[in-house]
Design an enzyme around this catalytic site. Structure first.
Site, PDB file in Angstrom:
ATOM      1  N   GLU A 183       0.780  -1.241   0.000  1.00  8.35           N
ATOM      2  CA  GLU A 183       0.000   0.000   0.000  1.00  8.35           C
ATOM      3  C   GLU A 183       0.815   1.297   0.000  1.00  8.35           C
ATOM      4  O   GLU A 183       0.613   2.166   0.853  1.00  8.35           O
ATOM      5  CB  GLU A 183      -0.979  -0.003   1.191  1.00  8.35           C
ATOM      6  CG  GLU A 183      -2.043  -1.077   1.073  1.00  8.35           C
ATOM      7  CD  GLU A 183      -3.153  -0.949   2.109  1.00  8.35           C
ATOM      8  OE1 GLU A 183      -3.015  -0.171   3.088  1.00  8.35           O
ATOM      9  OE2 GLU A 183      -4.179  -1.626   1.940  1.00  8.35           O
ATOM     10  N   GLU A 279      -7.322  -7.123 -19.639  1.00  8.08           N
ATOM     11  CA  GLU A 279      -6.421  -6.082 -20.150  1.00  8.08           C
ATOM     12  C   GLU A 279      -5.004  -6.099 -19.583  1.00  8.08           C
ATOM     13  O   GLU A 279      -4.063  -5.697 -20.262  1.00  8.08           O
ATOM     14  CB  GLU A 279      -7.022  -4.689 -19.844  1.00  8.08           C
ATOM     15  CG  GLU A 279      -8.337  -4.403 -20.547  1.00  8.08           C
ATOM     16  CD  GLU A 279      -8.925  -3.060 -20.113  1.00  8.08           C
ATOM     17  OE1 GLU A 279      -8.143  -2.088 -19.971  1.00  8.08           O
ATOM     18  OE2 GLU A 279     -10.146  -2.983 -19.904  1.00  8.08           O
TER      19      GLU A 279
END
Length: 368
Positions: A183, A279
């Protein structure tokens, strides 16, 4: 592909080697500390005995056995940059203490790796707290400080820790992956973060072969499309993308009813999963999720109001809501390479405690 193709169904072993106050409030009672750094600084010489007792108690061999019995096949283990002892750069939050952190965590990690091997669990080792703190959260080691990206020695030490982890465990049968950084905040420049990830890959690969160990990078709270074309084969091999998904931190989520939460989990998040799988070109897992919907119980920093979806329900309705929210999330996260619930254990917050969620019937009793 070897173990790279395994569907990971896992839990995080948080607040073990990186403390988080909201998960273990008993350790912080009577102290001003808000994170592991200030805890160690405030306690000084008394920190070692208390923290080592916590290490022995918080996660044991029996916990690995319990997880394996229920079909959980992986654990993600957060570690701090101080895991190898006092070779880390100084930060002003340490005050007079040049090396405030308690030593000995690496022996705890050695045990964890042995237990994982014994019970057939895969391990993701996750650099959760970097020098200077990469996100300003308590889980990054220093609350309200986000300076990891401001000094080259902080970056260099992070890379050194990753390399040492890879060197120590790179051929360990239980090691599934090393995660470069947990994070990093949205305001860490994307170019800086990508350059770090590329260096992290190189350092980990010196010791951990691609056919055995994956390298993981977190999205840094950015849209996955910022990483299109990044770290692709054949130049890079066995790279995993990590996303974390919660619905209790933003105002719009906090104000939502339980139907909205379930719809988001099985709707928007499912649509996102389809897009990422189509993708991105990298296997992806959801490294953190929970049943938490009440911000007040997890936050040392957030502003109210703390209304949430379950507050006016009776016990039966709450149980139905938690089961529905759990199922909606699992239905989506199963599309990915895997998922890790946050967290295996907490002291006072059942919706964040995997063990309690299973025992209360909110989560399935078997994941096999």
């Amino acid at each position: 592909m070897g173990n790279a193709a395994i569907k990971l169904r896992g839990v995080n072993l948080g607040s073990w080697l990186v403390l988080e106050k909201w998960m273990v409030p008993s350790l912080f009672e009577g102290l001003g500390a808000t994170d592991e750094t200030t805890w160690c600084v405030e306690l000084g010489p008394a920190a070692a005995e208390r923290l080592r007792a916590h290490w022995q108690r918080w996660i044991t061999r029996e916990d690995f056995a319990w997880l394996a019995e229920r079909g959980i096949n992986a654990v993600r283990i957060p570690v701090g940059h101080w895991i190898f002892g006092p070779d880390y750069p100084y930060h002003p939050s340490y005050g007079e203490a040049r090396h405030p952190f308690v030593e000995g965590g690496i022996a705890v990690l050695d045990n964890a790796m042995s237990w994982a091997q014994e019970f057939g669990l895969q391990v993701v080792l996750d650099l959760h707290a970097a020098p200077g703190c990469q996100n300003g959260f308590d889980n990054g080691g220093i609350k309200d400080v986000c300076e990891w990206h401001t000094r080259p020695e902080y970056l260099e030490h992070s890379l050194t820790v990753l390399e040492r982890l890879a060197e120590r465990y790179g051929r360990h049968p239980a090691l599934h992956a090393v995660e470069a950084l947990n994070e990093p905040r949205w305001d860490v420049p994307t170019d800086y973060l990508k350059a770090y990830y590329l260096q992290a890959y190189e350092r980990i690969r010196r010791h951990a072969p691609a056919e055995q160990v994956a390298v993981v990078f977190h999205d840094g709270f950015r849209d996955f499309r910022e990483y299109l074309g990044f770290m692709q084969a054949p130049a890079f091999s066995n790279v995993l993308f990590d996303i974390h998904r919660y619905q209790c931190f933003e105002r719009g989520d906090i104000d939502m009813d339980i139907y909205g939460h379930m719809r988001k989990a099985a709707g928007e998040w499912k649509t996102e999963a389809d897009a990422i799988i189509t993708e991105l070109g990298l296997p992806t897992f959801c490294g953190e999720w929970s049943l938490g919907l009440d911000l007040k119980v997890v936050s040392l920093w957030a502003q109210g109001p703390f209304n949430h979806a379950l507050e006016r329900m009776d016990d039966f309705q709450q149980n139905v809501a938690y089961r529905g929210y759990a199922a909606a999330q699992l239905a989506t996260f199963e599309k990915y390479q895997g998922w890790f619930f946050w967290n295996y254990r907490t002291e006072t917050t059942p919706a964040w405690c995997f063990r309690e969620c299973v025992e209360r019937g909110w989560l399935p009793s078997s994941f096999a």
